[in-house]
Design a protein around this motif. Sequence first.
Motif, PDB file in Angstrom:
ATOM      1  N   MET A   1       0.763  -1.248   0.141  1.00  0.00           N
ATOM      2  CA  MET A   1      -0.035  -0.123   0.073  1.00  0.00           C
ATOM      3  C   MET A   1       0.745   1.206   0.091  1.00  0.00           C
ATOM      4  O   MET A   1       0.598   2.142  -0.836  1.00  0.00           O
ATOM      5  N   ILE A   2       1.756   1.120   1.055  1.00  0.00           N
ATOM      6  CA  ILE A   2       2.736   2.378   0.862  1.00  0.00           C
ATOM      7  C   ILE A   2       4.243   1.592   0.771  1.00  0.00           C
ATOM      8  O   ILE A   2       4.561   0.812   1.750  1.00  0.00           O
ATOM      9  N   LYS A   3       4.771   2.169  -0.113  1.00  0.00           N
ATOM     10  CA  LYS A   3       6.310   1.587  -0.299  1.00  0.00           C
ATOM     11  C   LYS A   3       7.276   2.849  -0.359  1.00  0.00           C
ATOM     12  O   LYS A   3       7.289   3.721  -1.227  1.00  0.00           O
ATOM     13  N   ILE A   4       7.969   2.905   0.885  1.00  0.00           N
ATOM     14  CA  ILE A   4       9.145   3.916   0.930  1.00  0.00           C
ATOM     15  C   ILE A   4      10.209   3.265   0.679  1.00  0.00           C
ATOM     16  O   ILE A   4      10.818   2.371   1.462  1.00  0.00           O
ATOM     17  N   LYS A   5      10.884   4.004  -0.287  1.00  0.00           N
ATOM     18  CA  LYS A   5      12.295   3.211  -0.756  1.00  0.00           C
ATOM     19  C   LYS A   5      13.587   4.353  -0.688  1.00  0.00           C
ATOM     20  O   LYS A   5      13.499   5.309  -1.451  1.00  0.00           O
TER      21      LYS A   5
ATOM     22  N   ILE B   1      15.362   6.146   4.508  1.00  0.00           N
ATOM     23  CA  ILE B   1      14.302   5.416   5.074  1.00  0.00           C
ATOM     24  C   ILE B   1      13.563   4.267   4.098  1.00  0.00           C
ATOM     25  O   ILE B   1      13.330   4.656   2.873  1.00  0.00           O
ATOM     26  N   ASN B   2      13.548   3.157   4.524  1.00  0.00           N
ATOM     27  CA  ASN B   2      12.837   2.051   3.820  1.00  0.00           C
ATOM     28  C   ASN B   2      11.746   1.531   4.658  1.00  0.00           C
ATOM     29  O   ASN B   2      11.915   1.047   5.866  1.00  0.00           O
ATOM     30  N   LEU B   3      10.385   1.309   4.224  1.00  0.00           N
ATOM     31  CA  LEU B   3       9.496   0.988   5.074  1.00  0.00           C
ATOM     32  C   LEU B   3       8.398   0.436   4.017  1.00  0.00           C
ATOM     33  O   LEU B   3       8.046   1.266   2.989  1.00  0.00           O
ATOM     34  N   HIS B   4       7.540  -0.580   4.082  1.00  0.00           N
ATOM     35  CA  HIS B   4       6.504  -0.852   3.456  1.00  0.00           C
ATOM     36  C   HIS B   4       5.337  -1.037   4.412  1.00  0.00           C
ATOM     37  O   HIS B   4       5.648  -1.512   5.231  1.00  0.00           O
ATOM     38  N   VAL B   5       4.181  -0.452   4.269  1.00  0.00           N
ATOM     39  CA  VAL B   5       3.209  -0.575   4.966  1.00  0.00           C
ATOM     40  C   VAL B   5       1.962  -1.258   4.085  1.00  0.00           C
ATOM     41  O   VAL B   5       1.783  -1.105   2.942  1.00  0.00           O
ATOM     42  N   HIS B   6       1.386  -2.313   4.481  1.00  0.00           N
ATOM     43  CA  HIS B   6       0.716  -3.263   3.831  1.00  0.00           C
ATOM     44  C   HIS B   6      -0.991  -2.776   4.239  1.00  0.00           C
ATOM     45  O   HIS B   6      -1.280  -2.084   5.013  1.00  0.00           O
ATOM     46  N   PRO B   7      -1.662  -3.177   3.078  1.00  0.00           N
ATOM     47  CA  PRO B   7      -2.978  -3.056   3.416  1.00  0.00           C
ATOM     48  C   PRO B   7      -3.595  -3.425   4.488  1.00  0.00           C
ATOM     49  O   PRO B   7      -3.428  -4.461   5.078  1.00  0.00           O
ATOM     50  N   GLN B   8      -4.372  -2.468   5.150  1.00  0.00           N
ATOM     51  CA  GLN B   8      -4.950  -2.714   6.538  1.00  0.00           C
ATOM     52  C   GLN B   8      -4.202  -2.638   7.616  1.00  0.00           C
ATOM     53  O   GLN B   8      -4.689  -2.848   8.596  1.00  0.00           O
ATOM     54  N   GLU B   9      -2.829  -2.354   7.571  1.00  0.00           N
ATOM     55  CA  GLU B   9      -1.864  -2.379   8.241  1.00  0.00           C
ATOM     56  C   GLU B   9      -1.695  -1.143   9.367  1.00  0.00           C
ATOM     57  O   GLU B   9      -2.151   0.011   8.602  1.00  0.00           O
ATOM     58  N   VAL B  10      -1.640  -1.297  10.596  1.00  0.00           N
ATOM     59  CA  VAL B  10      -1.423  -0.041  11.322  1.00  0.00           C
ATOM     60  C   VAL B  10      -0.082   0.256  11.866  1.00  0.00           C
ATOM     61  O   VAL B  10       0.450  -1.061  12.611  1.00  0.00           O
ATOM     62  N   VAL B  11       0.665   1.144  11.260  1.00  0.00           N
ATOM     63  CA  VAL B  11       2.159   1.305  11.723  1.00  0.00           C
ATOM     64  C   VAL B  11       2.246   2.491  12.567  1.00  0.00           C
ATOM     65  O   VAL B  11       1.823   3.338  12.291  1.00  0.00           O
ATOM     66  N   VAL B  12       2.673   2.289  13.851  1.00  0.00           N
ATOM     67  CA  VAL B  12       3.047   3.235  14.841  1.00  0.00           C
ATOM     68  C   VAL B  12       4.395   3.655  14.714  1.00  0.00           C
ATOM     69  O   VAL B  12       5.414   2.833  14.880  1.00  0.00           O
TER      70      VAL B  12
ATOM     71  N   GLU C   1     -11.926  -1.141  11.495  1.00  0.00           N
ATOM     72  CA  GLU C   1     -12.616  -1.289  10.246  1.00  0.00           C
ATOM     73  C   GLU C   1     -11.702  -1.383   8.988  1.00  0.00           C
ATOM     74  O   GLU C   1     -12.051  -1.576   7.824  1.00  0.00           O
ATOM     75  N   GLY C   2     -10.374  -1.561   9.317  1.00  0.00           N
ATOM     76  CA  GLY C   2      -9.327  -1.931   8.288  1.00  0.00           C
ATOM     77  C   GLY C   2      -8.663  -1.012   7.602  1.00  0.00           C
ATOM     78  O   GLY C   2      -8.201  -1.276   6.514  1.00  0.00           O
ATOM     79  N   MET C   3      -8.913   0.247   7.951  1.00  0.00           N
ATOM     80  CA  MET C   3      -8.247   1.437   7.478  1.00  0.00           C
ATOM     81  C   MET C   3      -6.658   1.161   7.585  1.00  0.00           C
ATOM     82  O   MET C   3      -6.026   0.871   8.577  1.00  0.00           O
TER      83      MET C   3
ATOM     84  N   ARG D   1       0.626   0.135  21.780  1.00  0.00           N
ATOM     85  CA  ARG D   1       0.686  -1.481  22.255  1.00  0.00           C
ATOM     86  C   ARG D   1      -0.567  -2.131  21.750  1.00  0.00           C
ATOM     87  O   ARG D   1      -0.653  -3.323  21.248  1.00  0.00           O
ATOM     88  N   GLU D   2      -1.517  -1.516  21.687  1.00  0.00           N
ATOM     89  CA  GLU D   2      -3.095  -2.058  21.810  1.00  0.00           C
ATOM     90  C   GLU D   2      -3.545  -1.928  20.399  1.00  0.00           C
ATOM     91  O   GLU D   2      -3.858  -3.120  19.706  1.00  0.00           O
ATOM     92  N   VAL D   3      -3.260  -1.026  19.529  1.00  0.00           N
ATOM     93  CA  VAL D   3      -3.546  -0.945  17.997  1.00  0.00           C
ATOM     94  C   VAL D   3      -2.829  -1.346  16.979  1.00  0.00           C
ATOM     95  O   VAL D   3      -3.017  -1.756  15.864  1.00  0.00           O
ATOM     96  N   ALA D   4      -1.337  -0.894  17.247  1.00  0.00           N
ATOM     97  CA  ALA D   4      -0.528  -1.211  16.109  1.00  0.00           C
ATOM     98  C   ALA D   4      -0.293  -2.532  15.874  1.00  0.00           C
ATOM     99  O   ALA D   4      -0.324  -3.569  16.679  1.00  0.00           O
ATOM    100  N   ASP D   5      -0.184  -2.846  14.498  1.00  0.00           N
ATOM    101  CA  ASP D   5       0.316  -4.392  13.972  1.00  0.00           C
ATOM    102  C   ASP D   5       1.941  -4.138  13.958  1.00  0.00           C
ATOM    103  O   ASP D   5       2.596  -5.089  14.260  1.00  0.00           O
TER     104      ASP D   5
END
Lengths: 241, 219
Positions: A1-5, A20-31, A185-187, A200-204
Motif C-alpha cells: 500500500m505504501i512503499k518507501i524506498k 528510510i525504507n518501509l512498506h506498509v501493507h493494506p489494512q496495517e496500522v504502523v505506529v 474497520e481496516g483502514m 501497544r493495543e492498536v499497532a500491528d
Amino acid sequence: MIKIKNIHKKFGKNEVLKGINLHVHPQEVVVVIGPSGSGKSTLLRCVNALEHFHQGEIEVCGITVSPKSKELNELRKKVGMVFQHFHLFPHRTVIDNITLAPIQVLKQSKKEAESKAIALLEKVGLAEKKDVYPSSLSGGQKQRVAIARALAMEPKVMLFDEPTSALDPEMVGEVLAVMKNLAEEGMTMMIVTHEMGFAREVADRVIFMDEGIIMEENVPNVFFEHPQNERAKAFLSKVLL
Amino acid sequence: MDFRWDIVIEYLPLFIDGMKLTLLISLLGVIFGSIWGLLIAFGRMIKNGWLRFPFSLYVNFFRCTPMLVQLLLIHFGVMPLIMSTPNAVISAIVTLTLNSGAYMAEIFRAGIQSIDRGQTEAARSLGMNQIQAMRFVVLPQAIKRMIPPLGNEFITLIKDSSLASVIAAHELLYYGRAPMGHYSRPWEGLLSAAFIYFVICMTLTVIVDKVEKRLKIDD
Ligand SMILES: Nc1ncnc2c1ncn2[C@@H]1O[C@H](COP(=O)(O)OP(=O)(O)O)[C@@H](O)[C@H]1O
Ligand SMILES: [Mg+2]
C-alpha cells in the motif's frame, strides 16, 4: 500500500531523513515513535508529498512520487492527513470544513457531500455540532472533526502526526477511540504518537526512529518487552516511567 | 483677519465639482490599484529570487520616491508617449493606481502571509491545488485582516490625489487654490478645501474603525 524506498531529505545542510525504507501493507496500522527531532513528522509529510525529498521514491496506492514528480494532488487525494494542531478552517462551519474538498476536488454535489459529511460526523460522535464554527469546539472535538474531514475524501491511507499531543489529557481518549475504531474497520494507517498504551493495543507494527534512521521495528509486544536497540531501550525507559 | 464668506459661496459649486472629481480619481485609483496590487503581491511571493526581483523593485520604487515626482514623470514623460494630448485626470488616475498598487501589494502580501501555513497544508493534504487552497482557504481569511489597512490606504489616496492640482486636474485642491489667483486671498479657498477633505476622511476613518472592531469580535 505504501512503499518507501531509500528516502533522503535535507533541510539546507541538515540531513533529516537518511535513507528510510518501509512498506506498509493494506489494512496495517504502523505506529512510528522516537525522540523529538528524529524526523517522524518529516517522514509522514513526505508520504503525503507536503515535503519534497532529495533522493528515493515513495509509492502509494500505485502512484509513484520521486524528487521530480509534479502530479502530487492525485496522491494527496488518496492519502488523508491529521495534524497535531488540527488546522480546521476557522471561517467555515464544521460541515463546510468537511464538504469543501469533496465538492471542489471530487466534484460531488453539495447534497451528496453533506449527507456523507453527516454520516462521518455521526461516526466521530459530533453530529449535533455540524453548524457551529470550529472556534467553539474543544480540542478533542476539533481533532475528531479533522479526522472526519480527512475521511470525507475517502482516502486509502490515513496519516496521523501526533494527533493527541496538543490535547488536554481528558480529551486524548475520545480521539484515540475514533482512531481505534478506524483501525478495526481496516483502514491502513501510519501514526506518529507518544501514546505507548495505544501503540501497544492498536499497532500491528512499531517503528522506532532516531536521527533520521529506522533503528528498530517489530510487533508491539516484542518491541515493548524486548527492545534490541540501545537508543530504543533508553527512549522507552524515559517514556514508560 | 476678515473671512469673506461671499468668496466661499461664489466658489461653492466649483468646490463641489472638484470634490466629485477627487472622489472619482481616488475611487478608480483604489479599485484599479487593488487589482494591480493583488498581481504584484503574488509576484512578490514567487520563490525564485530572480523572478521576484522586478516585483520587489517595482514596490520599492513607488514606496521610496515622492508621489509628486511619480505624477510629473507620468504626466509629462510617460503619457505623451501613449497619447497625443495627455489628460491630467487620466495621468492622476494612472499615478494613483500604480502608487497604491505598490502599497496594496504589501497589504495583500502581509495578509496572505499572516495566515498559518498549516491552513494551506491542510487544504493541500485534502487534494486541493494551490489555486483552490488560495481561493477557498487562505484568501477568505486574509481578506478580513486586509480590510482595515485597505481602508487606511483609501484615506491616504484621497489626500494624495490633491497632488493632481499641480498638473491642473480640476479636482478639489485645484479649485481650492483658485481664489488665491483671483483675489490674492489664501484662506477662503484653502480652508474650504481642507474642510471638505477633513469631512470625507474623517467619515471614512470612523467607518474603518467600526469595521475593524466588528472584525475583531468575529475572530
Ligand atoms: N521546515 C523545516 N525547516 C528546517 N528544518 C526543519 C523543518 N522541519 C523540520 N526541520 C528539522 O528536521 C528535524 C526533524 O524534524 P521532525 O520531522 O519535525 O521531527 P519529529 O517529528 O520526529 O519531532 C528537526 O531537526 C527539525 O529541526
Ligand atoms: Mg513531529
